[in-house]
Scaffold this active site. Structure first.
Site, PDB file in Angstrom:
ATOM      1  N   LYS A 162      53.342 -26.432 -13.167  1.00 22.07           N
ATOM      2  CA  LYS A 162      53.897 -27.431 -12.250  1.00 22.07           C
ATOM      3  C   LYS A 162      55.075 -26.892 -11.456  1.00 22.07           C
ATOM      4  CE  LYS A 162      52.279 -31.749 -14.089  1.00 22.07           C
ATOM      5  NZ  LYS A 162      52.580 -33.082 -14.555  1.00 22.07           N
ATOM      6  N   LYS A 184      45.446 -35.214  -9.510  1.00 19.67           N
ATOM      7  CA  LYS A 184      45.845 -36.130  -8.441  1.00 19.67           C
ATOM      8  C   LYS A 184      46.564 -35.395  -7.322  1.00 19.67           C
ATOM      9  CE  LYS A 184      48.426 -38.239 -11.990  1.00 19.67           C
ATOM     10  NZ  LYS A 184      48.908 -39.447 -12.589  1.00 19.67           N
ATOM     11  N   LYS A 236      41.412 -27.831 -12.831  1.00 24.63           N
ATOM     12  CA  LYS A 236      41.395 -29.178 -13.402  1.00 24.63           C
ATOM     13  C   LYS A 236      41.320 -30.233 -12.294  1.00 24.63           C
ATOM     14  CE  LYS A 236      45.116 -30.956 -15.068  1.00 24.63           C
ATOM     15  NZ  LYS A 236      46.389 -31.220 -15.694  1.00 24.63           N
TER      16      LYS A 236
END
Ligand code: TYM
Length: 333
Positions: free
Chosen positions: A114, A201, A198
């Site tokens: 992230k 969103k 993956k």
């Protein structure tokens, strides 16, 4: 055996099929078992580890709540609340962050993903976010935590933190060591455009995911455009190796139809992807569209959603408030 279930979902918009199959669908099954005590949290404190727009955040908290209910979680059976309403989460997080060694956190792969290349610019909150997650779980003495595969490492950290706290303060079994509930085979739903990534969103391409608010046409179109390879569908799981897109579509089909991967391979082995895609599009639109429809209805009833969250927070506060008091006493406050 009666289970105490706790899980959370971030209100950051675009909830998708990965969230549904990896987590929310399991929440519903656990909610339906009368023996379980379930708590489902809209983890808004986690959401602010990256910058959020104030109005969007507010909407997303309601939309996540609406998604829980539209998917089948019954607020009269399970506690649904948002994290920021119960102070103990942040307080517990601070206490646990004073116990957890930095070395443990440095191992967290999700932070590395992230934060990206420029780690120096990531917030400290993003770095210690797994500790807030540990606080969420441990404050409720949760025995089982249903999550997707990507949260497995965070749960292992939670278990380590619980054991360290109990050992450091000589209070054996005070913090309960929870078990992860991760569905084998279907706990990592991949992007429809790249079977090695993956479903997420934050993916730039909307075609990479089925959103839980998509219309029937959008669902059908996205499945039609999903990436496949040029071979036919195999009969055995072993032959799915190195065919991530095929494995993903077959996994999605199995999970949404509540059947094993073996059964799906029996059904489609030797056939072309177009057949699998047609049936997958149909079953997905039959299952996801009613949820999407219900979310859109519920989202207009702000009062109802706010009432669910406020009543849920009162119940959550009773449990977490008691635990944090005990925790503070153990520490010496
Ligand atoms: P979040 O909001 O990123 O995701 C919510 C849930 O969806 C699962 N998930 C997936 N499962 C399968 N395939 C995918 N592509 C996929 N994408 C997401 C996640 O594994 C998760 O179960 N840190 C957590 C939220 C959290 C939490 C907690 C969870 C905060 N406190 C306490 C459990 C217990 C998160 O960011 O999930």
């Amino acid at each position: 055996m009666s289970k105490k279930i706790f899980s959370g979902v971030q209100p950051t918009g675009n909830l998708h099929l990965g969230n549904y199959l990896g987590a929310i669908k399991n929440f519903v099954e656990l909610n339906n078992d009368e023996d379980n005590k379930c708590i489902f949290c809209v983890v808004d404190l986690h959401a602010i580890t990256v910058k959020q727009d104030k109005d969007e955040l507010k909407n997303n908290i309601r939309e996540t709540t609406a998604t829980f209910i539209a998917s089948g979680i019954d607020p009269s059976k399970s506690i649904i609340f948002n994290q920021s309403k119960v102070y103990a989460h942040a307080e517990g997080s601070w206490i646990l962050s004073c116990m957890a060694p930095m070395g443990w956190l440095n191992r967290m792969t999700q932070f590395k993903e992230k934060a990206g290349k420029d780690k120096e610019k990531a917030s400290v909150g993003l770095y210690i976010y797994p500790i807030l997650m540990a606080s969420d779980i441990l404050l409720y003495d949760a025995t089982h935590v249903p999550v997707g595969e990507d949260q497995k490492q965070h749960l292992e950290l939670t278990r380590d933190i619980a054991q360290k706290f109990n050992k450091d303060f000589k209070c054996e079994n005070f913090l309960k060591v929870p078990e992860p509930l991760i569905k084998k085979n279907f706990s990592r739903i991949m992007s429809l455009k790249d079977g090695l990534k993956k479903m997420s969103k934050s993916d730039q391409s909307d075609l990479s995911r089925i959103n839980l608010t998509d219309t029937k046409d959008e669902i059908v179109n996205k499945i039609k455009k999903a990436k496949t390879d040029s071979y036919s569908i195999p009969n055995e799981e072993e032959k799915l190796k190195d065919r991530p897109e095929a494995e993903n579509l077959l996994g999605i089909y199995s999970s949404i139809s509540d059947q094993t991967l073996d059964k799906t391979l029996d059904q489609f082995g030797g056939k072309n992807f177009s057949e699998l895609k047609n049936q997958l599009a149909e079953i997905l639109s039959n299952k996801i569209y009613p949820i999407s429809n219900e979310i859109k209805k519920l989202i207009n009833d702000k009062q109802y959603l706010d009432k669910i969250l406020s009543e849920g927070a009162d119940k959550a506060e009773q449990i977490a408030g008691k635990k944090i008091k005990e925790m503070k006493k153990i520490i010496g406050f």
